[in-house]
Scaffold this active site. Structure first.
Site, short mmCIF file in Angstrom:
data_model
loop_
_atom_site.label_atom_id
_atom_site.label_comp_id
_atom_site.label_asym_id
_atom_site.label_seq_id
_atom_site.Cartn_x
_atom_site.Cartn_y
_atom_site.Cartn_z
N ARG A 49 8.70 -44.54 -28.41
CA ARG A 49 7.73 -43.76 -29.18
C ARG A 49 7.74 -42.28 -28.80
NH1 ARG A 49 3.15 -48.59 -29.63
NH2 ARG A 49 3.97 -49.43 -31.58
N GLU A 108 8.65 -47.13 -35.74
CA GLU A 108 8.17 -47.30 -34.36
C GLU A 108 6.65 -47.40 -34.30
OE1 GLU A 108 10.37 -47.45 -31.26
OE2 GLU A 108 11.28 -48.20 -33.09
N GLY A 109 6.04 -47.85 -35.38
CA GLY A 109 4.59 -48.00 -35.44
C GLY A 109 3.98 -46.90 -36.29
N THR A 110 3.31 -47.28 -37.38
CA THR A 110 2.73 -46.30 -38.29
C THR A 110 1.61 -45.50 -37.63
OG1 THR A 110 1.07 -47.84 -39.12
CG2 THR A 110 3.21 -47.83 -40.24
N ALA A 154 16.15 -54.49 -34.68
CA ALA A 154 15.61 -55.15 -35.86
C ALA A 154 14.28 -55.81 -35.53
CB ALA A 154 16.61 -56.19 -36.37
N ASP A 180 7.01 -48.08 -25.31
CA ASP A 180 6.51 -47.05 -24.40
C ASP A 180 7.57 -45.98 -24.14
OD1 ASP A 180 4.22 -48.53 -24.30
OD2 ASP A 180 4.61 -49.41 -22.34
N PRO A 225 10.26 -58.90 -44.18
CA PRO A 225 9.57 -58.77 -45.47
C PRO A 225 8.08 -59.07 -45.39
CG PRO A 225 11.67 -59.88 -45.75
CD PRO A 225 11.47 -59.72 -44.27
#
Length: 402
Positions: A256, A379-381, A133, A253, A137
């Site tokens: 991803r 996991e990061g745009t 998590a 690391d 928001p």
């Protein structure tokens, strides 16, 4: 030199993963796309087999349970848990991404534990299914803006806040929660805590209805004075403002490249299906002729395959570097950025190439195009990965380059 061919010792693993994808995932793919939020009990037997492989040291056929960075380079070249897990993930996502994310004890939280937990924590949390998590928001791509707080009170931390988009949140046994020890101290105060389900104050608010990966539940949680033992903090409890939150970010690391592997797998599925449709239509791509001397459909297919190959090789490179104790933050983000975008592009253009056959539920192509989108986001745009890559290449900090 990095040899990016599949290591021979993983041939059996790759074959087993492909069989599981073909015999378990594919036959149930549409069923759980329609039955959103229903737990796929067909996965229980497969999960038990994977548990046995992990406990015997032969794991990595799927999920993230066995992912851990090598401590040093050593004298030789390793092909270990990161590589085997990436290869297995590719094959299983050729079957179904949502079902892979639904496999018990193979969650992204397990990757977080494997990445930064000490030996005692590894033993204590062994066998648990852990979700992760991070998102809130008011905090999406900027993980440093986390508002969930953790306050030390005696032998326990008290957590307060809200978390959204928690993959496998309802089904998991525990959730790895990112929280700050002191918001005034910035990134260095961000830590991760293992919160076990059933802990008082840890409330499941709702489940999300989603575009894709519907077999996987996505939860929202509220934390109201949730007390967890201080031994459940992953990594060092010390706040190091100079180091930033490198400890918790190390998780990315390792995870991803796994998300990149998921995108590679679903894109491969779309390409395989599209090749069959083109062949049936008499438009099979010819690898001995230049694209401009073939039909437009065949030329487009060859372009998509080349794009896929780049994402695949970057994914294997990032996994190999983790296995060999080499810093791979740059490569992990490059793999995630390339494979995430390629997965979306390939699946959508395969739908276009197949026309009505690709748009109908008679084929899984339309489902894969929906499933692939999340792999370019979580996991990061895409944009965050490009920012990380730019910082690494230019030698800039997050303060210098926002």
């Amino acid at each position: 030199m990095i040899n990016l061919e599949v290591p021979k010792k993983f041939a059996a693993l790759v074959n087993q993963a492909r069989q599981s994808a073909a015999e378990v995932f594919r036959p149930n793919s549409r069923k759980y796309d329609h039955a959103e939020h229903s737990y796929p009990h067909e996965l229980d037997m497969l999960a038990a087999v994977l548990d046995g492989l992990n406990s015997s040291g032969q794991g990595g056929a799927s999920g993230a349970g066995g992912v851990r960075r090598a401590s040093d380079k050593g004298d030789g070249v390793r092909n270990g848990g990161n590589m085997s897990t990436a290869l297995g993930t590719i094959e299983l996502c050729w079957g179904d991404v949502g079902l892979l994310l639904s496999l018990p004890r193979q969650g992204l939280g397990n990757a977080a534990i494997a990445s930064v937990a000490d030996d005692e924590q590894l033993e204590r949390f062994a066998g648990k299914w852990a979700a992760m998590a991070i998102t809130e928001p008011d905090c999406g791509s900027d993980s440093a803006a986390i508002r969930t707080t953790a306050r030390l009170d005696g032998d326990e931390y008290v957590l307060n806040g809200q978390k959204i988009f928690v993959t496998s949140g309802e089904r998991a046994d525990a959730v790895v929660v990112w929280a700050t020890l002191d918001r005034s101290k910035g990134r260095g105060a961000i830590k991760s805590f293992v919160v076990e389900k059933g802990t008082p104050g840890f409330e499941l608010v709702r489940l999300e209805h989603k575009l894709g990966i519907r077999a996987s539940d996505t939860a929202e949680f509220r934390l109201d004075d949730v007390r967890v033992p201080k031994e459940n903090l992953l990594g060092s409890p010390e706040i190091n403002t100079e180091q930033g939150f490198a400890g918790v970010m190390q998780t990315f690391d390792n995870t991803r490249p796994l998300v990149a592997a998921m995108a590679v797998g679903v894109a491969r599925a779309a390409l395989d299906e599209t090749r069959e449709k083109l062949t049936e239509a008499g438009l099979a791509p010819d690898y001995d002729r230049p694209p401009h001397r073939q039909s437009s459909a065949a030329a487009t297919f060859l372009e998509l395959e080349a794009d896929w190959e780049a994402g695949y090789l970057l994914t294997l490179q990032a996994a190999w570097m983790a296995d060999n104790g080499r810093p791979n933050s740059l490569q992990a983000s490059m793999a995630k950025a390339k494979a995430g975008r390629t997965g979306t592009d390939v699946t959508l253009r395969c739908v276009e190439l197949c026309g009505t056959l690709g748009y109908s539920e008679n084929s899984l192509l339309e489902k894969w195009s929906r499933d692939a989108k999340i792999l370019d986001i979580f996991e990061g745009t895409q944009q965050i990965q490009q920012l990380v890559i730019a910082r690494r290449l230019l030698g800039k900090s997050s303060k210098d380059l926002k």
